[in-house]
Write a protein that holds these residues in place. Structure first.
Motif, PDB file in Angstrom:
ATOM      1  N   ARG A  55       0.769  -1.253  -0.110  1.00 24.87           N
ATOM      2  CA  ARG A  55       0.016  -0.022   0.015  1.00 24.87           C
ATOM      3  C   ARG A  55       0.936   1.235   0.098  1.00 24.87           C
ATOM      4  NH1 ARG A  55      -2.110   0.812   5.240  1.00 24.87           N
ATOM      5  NH2 ARG A  55      -0.646   2.455   5.283  1.00 24.87           N
ATOM      6  N   LEU A  56       2.033   1.110   0.816  1.00 29.50           N
ATOM      7  CA  LEU A  56       2.731   2.507   0.954  1.00 29.50           C
ATOM      8  C   LEU A  56       3.567   2.762  -0.565  1.00 29.50           C
ATOM      9  CD1 LEU A  56       4.506   2.069   4.555  1.00 29.50           C
ATOM     10  CD2 LEU A  56       3.162   4.161   3.592  1.00 29.50           C
ATOM     11  N   LEU A  57       4.086   1.639  -1.058  1.00 30.56           N
ATOM     12  CA  LEU A  57       4.681   1.855  -2.352  1.00 30.56           C
ATOM     13  C   LEU A  57       3.990   2.278  -3.530  1.00 30.56           C
ATOM     14  CD1 LEU A  57       7.228  -1.099  -1.912  1.00 30.56           C
ATOM     15  CD2 LEU A  57       7.729   1.328  -2.323  1.00 30.56           C
ATOM     16  N   GLY A  58       2.489   1.758  -3.452  1.00 34.79           N
ATOM     17  CA  GLY A  58       1.624   2.363  -4.346  1.00 34.79           C
ATOM     18  C   GLY A  58       1.392   3.618  -4.356  1.00 34.79           C
ATOM     19  N   GLU A  59       1.261   4.376  -3.059  1.00 31.59           N
ATOM     20  CA  GLU A  59       0.921   5.596  -2.784  1.00 31.59           C
ATOM     21  C   GLU A  59       2.110   6.495  -2.763  1.00 31.59           C
ATOM     22  OE1 GLU A  59      -0.849   5.708   1.217  1.00 31.59           O
ATOM     23  OE2 GLU A  59      -2.436   4.425   0.675  1.00 31.59           O
ATOM     24  N   ARG A  60       3.345   5.944  -2.542  1.00 28.55           N
ATOM     25  CA  ARG A  60       4.733   6.530  -2.131  1.00 28.55           C
ATOM     26  C   ARG A  60       5.746   5.844  -2.956  1.00 28.55           C
ATOM     27  NH1 ARG A  60       5.667   9.423   2.831  1.00 28.55           N
ATOM     28  NH2 ARG A  60       7.359  10.331   1.485  1.00 28.55           N
ATOM     29  N   PRO A  61       5.633   5.786  -4.353  1.00 20.34           N
ATOM     30  CA  PRO A  61       7.053   4.838  -4.947  1.00 20.34           C
ATOM     31  C   PRO A  61       8.122   5.255  -4.684  1.00 20.34           C
ATOM     32  CG  PRO A  61       5.649   6.046  -6.463  1.00 20.34           C
ATOM     33  CD  PRO A  61       4.954   6.173  -5.262  1.00 20.34           C
ATOM     34  N   GLU A  62       8.338   6.621  -4.179  1.00 17.32           N
ATOM     35  CA  GLU A  62       9.769   7.252  -3.852  1.00 17.32           C
ATOM     36  C   GLU A  62      10.314   6.755  -2.655  1.00 17.32           C
ATOM     37  OE1 GLU A  62       6.887   9.982  -1.727  1.00 17.32           O
ATOM     38  OE2 GLU A  62       7.007   8.784  -3.620  1.00 17.32           O
ATOM     39  N   LEU A  63       9.699   5.950  -2.137  1.00 14.45           N
ATOM     40  CA  LEU A  63      10.222   5.380  -0.762  1.00 14.45           C
ATOM     41  C   LEU A  63      11.035   3.961  -1.001  1.00 14.45           C
ATOM     42  CD1 LEU A  63       7.233   5.270   1.631  1.00 14.45           C
ATOM     43  CD2 LEU A  63       9.148   6.844   1.698  1.00 14.45           C
ATOM     44  N   ARG A  64      10.938   3.243  -2.257  1.00 12.68           N
ATOM     45  CA  ARG A  64      11.763   2.218  -2.785  1.00 12.68           C
ATOM     46  C   ARG A  64      13.089   2.719  -3.133  1.00 12.68           C
ATOM     47  NH1 ARG A  64       9.790  -2.298  -4.910  1.00 12.68           N
ATOM     48  NH2 ARG A  64       7.783  -1.226  -5.272  1.00 12.68           N
ATOM     49  N   LYS A  65      13.929   1.948  -2.848  1.00 16.57           N
ATOM     50  CA  LYS A  65      15.486   2.176  -2.799  1.00 16.57           C
ATOM     51  C   LYS A  65      15.947   3.166  -1.903  1.00 16.57           C
ATOM     52  CE  LYS A  65      15.736   0.113  -6.982  1.00 16.57           C
ATOM     53  NZ  LYS A  65      16.102  -1.248  -7.188  1.00 16.57           N
ATOM     54  N   ARG A  66      15.328   3.232  -0.825  1.00 19.26           N
ATOM     55  CA  ARG A  66      15.709   4.517   0.155  1.00 19.26           C
ATOM     56  C   ARG A  66      16.035   3.871   1.616  1.00 19.26           C
ATOM     57  NH1 ARG A  66      12.889   9.725  -0.036  1.00 19.26           N
ATOM     58  NH2 ARG A  66      14.686  10.533   1.010  1.00 19.26           N
ATOM     59  N   TYR A  67      16.003   2.345   1.735  1.00 20.51           N
ATOM     60  CA  TYR A  67      16.384   1.543   2.917  1.00 20.51           C
ATOM     61  C   TYR A  67      15.191   1.791   3.988  1.00 20.51           C
ATOM     62  CZ  TYR A  67      20.979   1.974   0.517  1.00 20.51           C
ATOM     63  OH  TYR A  67      22.041   1.753  -0.259  1.00 20.51           O
ATOM     64  N   TYR A  68      14.080   1.927   3.543  1.00 20.03           N
ATOM     65  CA  TYR A  68      13.064   1.705   4.445  1.00 20.03           C
ATOM     66  C   TYR A  68      12.424   0.487   4.705  1.00 20.03           C
ATOM     67  CZ  TYR A  68      12.432   7.080   4.189  1.00 20.03           C
ATOM     68  OH  TYR A  68      12.524   8.247   4.260  1.00 20.03           O
ATOM     69  N   ALA A  69      11.854   0.049   5.783  1.00 21.55           N
ATOM     70  CA  ALA A  69      11.344  -1.322   5.965  1.00 21.55           C
ATOM     71  C   ALA A  69      10.152  -1.180   6.883  1.00 21.55           C
ATOM     72  CB  ALA A  69      12.482  -2.029   6.525  1.00 21.55           C
ATOM     73  N   ILE A  70       9.136  -2.105   6.868  1.00 17.99           N
ATOM     74  CA  ILE A  70       8.126  -2.083   7.848  1.00 17.99           C
ATOM     75  C   ILE A  70       8.558  -3.074   8.887  1.00 17.99           C
ATOM     76  CG2 ILE A  70       5.776  -2.997   8.186  1.00 17.99           C
ATOM     77  CD1 ILE A  70       6.183  -0.498   6.365  1.00 17.99           C
TER      78      ILE A  70
END
Length: 82
Positions: free
Chosen positions: A48-63
């Motif tokens: 859901r987060l990546l669908g809403e905010r794809p810029e979070l990918r490749k920035r070392y975020y995790a759930i």
């Protein structure tokens, strides 16, 4: 996300946080049957987060999933979600 307790026992409560090297945003909590259900919920939150905010990918975020005792159940990096 709440499920009904089985056989009258309370379900464990899990917490979901978006993290990198520190906590970023609390993503909610849920009473779930077990750790596997919590990991499945983490996957759904990540998607859901990546669908809403794809810029979070490749920035070392995790759930980060923790139980009510604060013990880490899993850490799901957003980079592995396809």
């Amino acid at each position: 996300m709440n499920e009904t307790p089985r056989h009258g026992t309370a379900m464990p409560h899990y917490h979901f946080d978006l993290v990198n090297w520190k906590g970023i945003a609390y993503q909610g909590g849920a009473d779930l049957a077990d750790d596997i259900a919590a990991m499945d919920s983490a996957d759904a939150i990540a998607r859901r987060l990546l669908g809403e905010r794809p810029e979070l990918r490749k920035r070392y975020y995790a759930i980060l999933v923790t139980n009510d005792d604060g013990a880490e159940v899993c850490r799901l990096p957003l980079e592995i979600i396809h």
